[in-house]
Enzyme design. Structure first.
Site, PDB file in Angstrom:
ATOM      1  N   GLY A   8      26.383  26.412  80.007  1.00 27.08           N
ATOM      2  CA  GLY A   8      27.370  26.544  78.943  1.00 27.08           C
ATOM      3  C   GLY A   8      28.251  27.754  79.160  1.00 27.08           C
ATOM      4  N   THR A  10      28.311  30.418  77.370  1.00 28.97           N
ATOM      5  CA  THR A  10      27.618  31.656  77.030  1.00 28.97           C
ATOM      6  C   THR A  10      26.293  31.799  77.773  1.00 28.97           C
ATOM      7  OG1 THR A  10      28.604  31.631  74.818  1.00 28.97           O
ATOM      8  CG2 THR A  10      26.676  33.026  75.140  1.00 28.97           C
ATOM      9  N   ASN A  11      25.505  30.726  77.831  1.00 32.98           N
ATOM     10  CA  ASN A  11      24.194  30.768  78.463  1.00 32.98           C
ATOM     11  C   ASN A  11      23.996  29.592  79.402  1.00 32.98           C
ATOM     12  OD1 ASN A  11      22.899  33.090  77.114  1.00 32.98           O
ATOM     13  ND2 ASN A  11      23.104  31.855  75.270  1.00 32.98           N
ATOM     14  N   VAL A  12      23.096  29.790  80.377  1.00 32.34           N
ATOM     15  CA  VAL A  12      22.598  28.704  81.210  1.00 32.34           C
ATOM     16  C   VAL A  12      21.160  28.441  80.778  1.00 32.34           C
ATOM     17  CG1 VAL A  12      22.189  27.850  83.546  1.00 32.34           C
ATOM     18  CG2 VAL A  12      24.009  29.520  83.137  1.00 32.34           C
ATOM     19  N   ASP A 110      28.689  18.925  78.302  1.00 33.23           N
ATOM     20  CA  ASP A 110      27.746  19.139  77.203  1.00 33.23           C
ATOM     21  C   ASP A 110      27.973  18.145  76.079  1.00 33.23           C
ATOM     22  OD1 ASP A 110      30.246  20.333  76.746  1.00 33.23           O
ATOM     23  OD2 ASP A 110      29.415  21.985  75.560  1.00 33.23           O
ATOM     24  N   ARG A 111      29.221  17.832  75.810  1.00 32.91           N
ATOM     25  CA  ARG A 111      29.539  16.883  74.740  1.00 32.91           C
ATOM     26  C   ARG A 111      29.091  15.473  75.119  1.00 32.91           C
ATOM     27  NH1 ARG A 111      35.680  17.992  73.080  1.00 32.91           N
ATOM     28  NH2 ARG A 111      34.977  17.167  71.074  1.00 32.91           N
ATOM     29  N   ASP A 130      27.560  20.289  67.576  1.00 33.00           N
ATOM     30  CA  ASP A 130      26.930  21.215  68.521  1.00 33.00           C
ATOM     31  C   ASP A 130      27.468  22.617  68.274  1.00 33.00           C
ATOM     32  OD1 ASP A 130      25.809  22.588  70.614  1.00 33.00           O
ATOM     33  OD2 ASP A 130      26.727  21.408  72.197  1.00 33.00           O
ATOM     34  N   THR A 187      31.553  45.614  51.227  1.00 27.79           N
ATOM     35  CA  THR A 187      32.325  45.104  52.367  1.00 27.79           C
ATOM     36  C   THR A 187      31.496  44.180  53.246  1.00 27.79           C
ATOM     37  OG1 THR A 187      33.751  47.049  52.389  1.00 27.79           O
ATOM     38  CG2 THR A 187      33.637  45.758  54.424  1.00 27.79           C
TER      39      THR A 187
END
Length: 259
Positions: A8, A10-12, A110-111, A130, A187
């Site tokens: 992906g 961000t990560n594998v 991925d999709r 996802d 905040t």
């Protein structure tokens, strides 16, 4: 055993399958420059900790949305396991379902894998959600055909943009708010409300519109680490499977072995 690898943004994610069961899973930060040798140094240690000999792995399949990683994963498979990897979406591992959109070739791996797994595991008309770097919504009909979808910024991307473009707003952790109040008294609470409840409202609104457009009973299948977090505060999901993408790889690998 099957080694399934999902690359992906961000990560594998690496998953080790015994039949259809996941024996182990590991993840590493995505870096397109990481070589096959570097992957091997990391992975072989993890296999040893799991008590698995590299010779026990007979098949490797990978899917990637980071093209630069493809060559390095192929080197990993060939050099360290003596295996020519199966590449999701190619050759014997073609997707095997209708992609009924204007530019079928642009559908991310991925999709596609999420559509395959959700159709196999759940069936019927579905919306697959996802939660990744981007949040994707897929419309899949009862035949398993992909009919289109939505791409939205992931919640962490939204938070990064909010914090990165303002001088005084602090970095906060994404979590479920302690109350259902949408009027924050400080905040940080106001930021959490805006990000979390704003994201829930976005999901609920888009899914409701998709259902109305589909016009038939629809099941909503969710995957990704944040699915469980959001499920605490909304009832829009019918099924949650954190391993949906990896399961799609396993299904595809089995299909490829049958051809």
């Amino acid at each position: 055993m099957l080694l399934a690898i999902d690359v992906g943004n961000t990560n594998v994610v690496f998953a080790l399958f015994e039949g259809s069961d996941i024996r182990a899973r590991w993840r590493i930060a995505t870096d397109g420059r990481r070589t096959g040798d570097e992957y091997a140094t990391w992975l072989l240690q993890l296999l040893a900790m799991e008590g698995v000999e590299r010779s026990a792995i007979s098949r490797i399949i990978f899917a990637s949305v980071v093209p630069r990683a493809d060559h390095n994963l192929t080197v990993l498979a060939q050099k360290y396991f003596g295996i020519t990897p199966i590449i999701a979406g190619q050759g014997a591992a073609e997707w095997g379902f209708e992609i009924d959109v204007e530019q079928p070739h642009t559908l991310g791996a991925d999709r596609a894998l999420n559509c395959i797994a959700a159709h196999a595991l759940v069936g019927g008309d579905m919306i697959v959600v996802d939660f990744g770097t981007a949040t994707k919504f897929e419309a899949v009909d009862f035949n398993g055909a992909y009919k289109g979808g939505i791409i939205a910024p992931g919640i962490n991307l939204s938070l990064d943009a909010l914090v990165g473009k303002t001088a005084k707003l602090p970095r906060i952790a994404i979590r479920a708010p302690e109350t259902s109040s949408v009027i924050g008294r400080n905040t940080e609470d106001q930021m959490l409300i805006g990000v979390f409840w704003g994201y829930v409202a976005m999901m609920e609104g888009l899914i409701e519109r998709m259902k109305a457009e589909i016009g038939r009973p629809v099941k909503v299948v969710a995957t990704g680490g944040l699915a469980i977090l959001f499920d605490q505060k909304t009832d829009i999901f019918d099924v949650i499977d954190a391993d949906l993408t990896i399961r799609g790889l396993q299904i595809l690998a089995d299909r490829a072995g049958e051809t």
